[in-house]
Design a protein around this motif. Structure first.
Motif, PDB file in Angstrom:
ATOM      1  N   LYS A  41      34.159  -9.662 -91.440  1.00  0.00           N
ATOM      2  CA  LYS A  41      35.367  -9.203 -91.253  1.00  0.00           C
ATOM      3  C   LYS A  41      35.840  -8.100 -92.532  1.00  0.00           C
ATOM      4  O   LYS A  41      36.169  -6.876 -92.033  1.00  0.00           O
ATOM      5  N   SER A  42      35.635  -8.412 -93.774  1.00  0.00           N
ATOM      6  CA  SER A  42      36.025  -7.524 -94.993  1.00  0.00           C
ATOM      7  C   SER A  42      34.910  -6.138 -94.764  1.00  0.00           C
ATOM      8  O   SER A  42      35.583  -5.202 -94.908  1.00  0.00           O
ATOM      9  N   THR A  43      33.983  -6.504 -94.406  1.00  0.00           N
ATOM     10  CA  THR A  43      33.059  -5.033 -94.082  1.00  0.00           C
ATOM     11  C   THR A  43      33.427  -4.132 -93.416  1.00  0.00           C
ATOM     12  O   THR A  43      33.717  -2.844 -93.614  1.00  0.00           O
ATOM     13  N   THR A  44      33.799  -4.802 -92.357  1.00  0.00           N
ATOM     14  CA  THR A  44      34.358  -4.018 -91.240  1.00  0.00           C
ATOM     15  C   THR A  44      35.642  -3.307 -91.636  1.00  0.00           C
ATOM     16  O   THR A  44      35.788  -1.941 -91.568  1.00  0.00           O
ATOM     17  N   MET A  45      36.596  -3.865 -92.118  1.00  0.00           N
ATOM     18  CA  MET A  45      37.855  -3.462 -92.738  1.00  0.00           C
ATOM     19  C   MET A  45      37.581  -2.449 -93.911  1.00  0.00           C
ATOM     20  O   MET A  45      38.436  -1.262 -93.801  1.00  0.00           O
ATOM     21  N   LYS A  46      36.666  -2.720 -94.474  1.00  0.00           N
ATOM     22  CA  LYS A  46      36.528  -1.664 -95.623  1.00  0.00           C
ATOM     23  C   LYS A  46      35.840  -0.211 -95.114  1.00  0.00           C
ATOM     24  O   LYS A  46      36.235   0.839 -95.616  1.00  0.00           O
ATOM     25  N   PRO A  81      43.447  -4.944 -99.769  1.00  0.00           N
ATOM     26  CA  PRO A  81      42.013  -5.299 -99.878  1.00  0.00           C
ATOM     27  C   PRO A  81      41.784  -6.717-100.031  1.00  0.00           C
ATOM     28  O   PRO A  81      42.983  -7.660-100.374  1.00  0.00           O
ATOM     29  N   GLU A  82      40.756  -7.537 -99.791  1.00  0.00           N
ATOM     30  CA  GLU A  82      40.671  -8.810-100.028  1.00  0.00           C
ATOM     31  C   GLU A  82      40.823  -9.324-101.617  1.00  0.00           C
ATOM     32  O   GLU A  82      40.591  -8.454-102.545  1.00  0.00           O
ATOM     33  N   HIS A  83      41.321 -10.597-101.582  1.00  0.00           N
ATOM     34  CA  HIS A  83      41.834 -10.949-103.186  1.00  0.00           C
ATOM     35  C   HIS A  83      42.948 -10.165-103.589  1.00  0.00           C
ATOM     36  O   HIS A  83      43.256 -10.550-104.838  1.00  0.00           O
ATOM     37  N   ASP A 158      43.672  -7.528 -95.407  1.00  0.00           N
ATOM     38  CA  ASP A 158      42.416  -8.678 -95.461  1.00  0.00           C
ATOM     39  C   ASP A 158      42.768  -9.815 -95.929  1.00  0.00           C
ATOM     40  O   ASP A 158      43.032 -10.188 -97.328  1.00  0.00           O
ATOM     41  N   GLU A 159      42.685 -10.943 -95.003  1.00  0.00           N
ATOM     42  CA  GLU A 159      43.291 -12.437 -95.450  1.00  0.00           C
ATOM     43  C   GLU A 159      44.435 -12.228 -96.211  1.00  0.00           C
ATOM     44  O   GLU A 159      44.506 -12.701 -97.510  1.00  0.00           O
ATOM     45  N   PRO A 160      45.730 -11.838 -95.689  1.00  0.00           N
ATOM     46  CA  PRO A 160      46.758 -11.790 -96.416  1.00  0.00           C
ATOM     47  C   PRO A 160      47.387 -12.992 -97.003  1.00  0.00           C
ATOM     48  O   PRO A 160      48.572 -13.023 -97.866  1.00  0.00           O
ATOM     49  N   LEU A 187      44.808  -7.916 -89.223  1.00  0.00           N
ATOM     50  CA  LEU A 187      44.818  -8.786 -90.263  1.00  0.00           C
ATOM     51  C   LEU A 187      43.628  -9.676 -89.963  1.00  0.00           C
ATOM     52  O   LEU A 187      43.253  -9.947 -88.675  1.00  0.00           O
ATOM     53  N   SER A 188      42.974 -10.237 -90.902  1.00  0.00           N
ATOM     54  CA  SER A 188      41.914 -11.093 -90.924  1.00  0.00           C
ATOM     55  C   SER A 188      42.229 -12.347 -91.543  1.00  0.00           C
ATOM     56  O   SER A 188      43.277 -12.550 -92.292  1.00  0.00           O
ATOM     57  N   SER A 189      41.500 -13.213 -91.094  1.00  0.00           N
ATOM     58  CA  SER A 189      41.833 -14.770 -91.327  1.00  0.00           C
ATOM     59  C   SER A 189      40.494 -15.504 -91.131  1.00  0.00           C
ATOM     60  O   SER A 189      39.722 -15.011 -90.214  1.00  0.00           O
TER      61      SER A 189
END
Lengths: 315, 240
Positions: A41-46, A81-83, A158-160, A187-189
């Motif tokens: 997920k994060s890779t795709t969003m990046k 971004p994530e985190h 990303d994982e809000p 949004l990812s989760s």
């Protein structure tokens, strides 16, 4: 088309993080990107934000190719971004102003935008503080506020809601829903519930591949048909015999050896009067129920259910 | 260019928002003051109204202090994930690097500005060669530009600030001392070329009040080269 991803593949060394995924998101849609940790997920969003380059494939945001118009695209995207990385030494307002100035917003425009996001994201009571003094919930709001600040057409979050307490999660969700009225949101989760309540469509990704892409309603229908209960029975003399009896009444039984007493995971169909049936069996065989609770479907179960054909499902 | 300015501004504020920033500047002033006025071949020992003892001390203190200023610039952004935050704004990597470099350079320039009382005091003690003083300050600004460039490059290589400090110090040492040292053991063109590659030769020329085009070309090219390497390093994630 607001977002268009075509044949996206990303390889790190020998490892394929994302394999040939394609999807489109229309303007004004709120789409959930669901998958376990490490699904890609994060890779795709990046890649969508231009932070990483794809090994193969293409991403278009608002008609611009990310590879060719990277800077233009960043103006159109609000990205969390994530985190949620923030500068802990900065004040909330200074942080937002810094973000806005990097978007080349004029002074007046910036002030108006900062006032607006502070208001919308409920940051006002903490706005005078340094970011390091904020609670996790307010940090997350600050992150979302920065993503909204320059009034982007597309929000990529990303994982809000990771790491927030239930009240904060509700707040952030309503914020996202509010933003989703005008903007395209992805949004990812890794939590199904999360996307169920916020998104109109869900894309499920596992091991770098899309396993499902459908409206949330369809997804809920598919996954809620089957329920799993965990049952611990007392007064059982011969667990194997009991299991045989259970198997004749319910089609999927998995014994659990977690406790000292015999327990089973029992899958039932939507219309099965499970409790009634179990009570009858107990009466008949002299058992009693020591524990009975529904089990949340794990993502893995959902993947299995979604990818298996409907004929395989028990109902 | 405005984004470079905003990044620079944020960096300077961050530097002074921690105690470490003030400690660094005070240490720099303290150490260079100590060796200029109180210890070793200080002003009173030499007995001449010139800034040589200050320049020679600052030449060394900057060598040690600049890596401490630059070490966090990119390493910390990479460690905390804010680099991704920054780069996903409409900002190019080159501007991030340039903004960081400019911030550090301004900080060093401000520290050097704070040593002006040394200059004024010495000018009050006796006749000072003003040309040499200006040249010396420009020389310090030039070698600072180089060491900051190297420091930023070192910081782009790692997420660990200590490692960034050590890489910067070692690379700085090559320019600061090693080239000059090897050049001393050789003769002829090689020796001249090696001396030219080091910072000592250029700084000494400038501190005499002679500022030539080749000093400037040298300073600019080493700095630009380091900053290009740092930029390439930040962009590397796109090619992996």
């Amino acid at each position: 088309m607001s977002i268009s991803v075509t044949g996206l593949t990303k390889t790190y060394g020998n490892q394929q993080a994302v394999r040939n995924i394609s999807f489109d998101v229309e303007q004004g849609e709120v789409v959930g990107f669901l998958g376990p940790n490490g699904a890609g997920k994060s890779t795709t969003m990046k890649i969508m934000t231009g932070y990483l380059a794809p090994t193969k494939g293409e991403v278009e945001i608002c008609g611009y190719s990310v590879a060719e118009e990277s800077t233009n695209i960043r103006r159109k995207i609000g990205y969390l971004p994530e985190h949620n990385p923030l500068y802990p030494d900065m004040g909330v307002i200074d942080f937002l102003k810094f973000s806005g100035s990097l978007h080349r917003m004029g002074k007046k425009e910036l002030k108006r935008a900062v006032d607006y996001v502070v208001e919308t994201c409920g940051l006002a009571p903490e706005a005078h503080k340094n970011i390091r003094e904020l609670s996790k919930g307010y940090r997350q709001r600050t992150g979302v506020a920065h993503a909204l600040l320059h009034n982007p057409d597309v929000l990529i979050l990303d994982e809000p809601t990771t790491g927030l307490d239930p009240n904060q999660i509700v707040d952030i969700r309503s914020l996202i829903k509010e933003a989703g009225r005008e903007k395209t949101v992805l949004l990812s989760s890794h939590i199904l519930k999360e996307v169920e309540v916020t998104c109109s469509r869900v894309i499920i990704i596992n091991d770098g591949e899309i396993v499902a892409d459908e409206p949330t309603e369809t997804l809920i229908r598919k996954t809620s048909g089957v329920k799993t209960y965990f049952v611990v029975l007392g007064g059982v003399d011969n667990p194997q015999h009991t299991e045989q009896i259970l198997e004749t009444h319910f089609s999927k039984i998995n014994p659990s050896d977690a406790g000292t007493k015999p327990g089973w995971h029992i899958e039932t169909g939507e219309n099965t009067p499970f409790q009634q049936k179990l009570a009858d069996l107990c009466r008949e065989h002299g058992w009693h129920v020591e524990e009975l609770r529904p089990v949340e479907n794990s993502l893995e179960d959902i993947f299995r259910k979604l990818t298996s054909t409907s004929g395989d499902r028990e109902s | 260019m405005s984004t470079v300015f905003h990044i620079c501004r944020r960096e300077i504020i961050a530097f002074f928002s921690s105690l470490a920033g003030y400690v660094l500047v005070i240490l720099f002033l303290g150490i260079s003051g100590f060796f200029t006025w109180l210890y070793g071949s200080d002003v009173f020992f030499v007995g001449q109204a010139n800034l040589n003892s200050f320049f020679n001390t600052a030449f060394w203190t900057l060598f040690f202090f600049i890596p401490a200023i630059t070490m966090r610039s990119l390493a910390e952004e990479k460690r905390s994930g804010t680099l991704e935050w920054l780069i996903t704004h409409p900002v190019t990597e080159a501007r991030v690097v340039l903004g960081k470099w400019l911030a550090c350079w301004v900080l060093v320039a401000v520290s050097l500005l704070l040593t002006l009382p040394y200059y004024l005091t010495i000018a009050w003690l006796g006749p000072v060669d003003h040309g040499a003083a200006v040249g010396g300050y420009l020389g310090l600004l030039m070698i600072s530009a180089i060491y900051i460039g190297i420091g930023i490059f070192a910081s782009s290589l790692t997420v660990n600030q200590i490692v960034a400090y050590l890489i910067a110090l070692f690379t700085g040492f090559v320019f600061h001392t090693l080239f000059d040292l090897i050049s001393g053991t050789l003769t002829g063109t090689t020796s001249t070329l090696l001396a030219y590659a080091g910072t000592t030769f250029h700084f000494e020329t400038m501190a005499r009040g002679v500022i030539s085009l080749d000093n400037m070309v040298y300073g600019l090219s080493v700095t630009a080269f380091s900053l290009c390497l740092a930029t390439v390093n930040l962009k590397r994630r796109l090619w992996l």
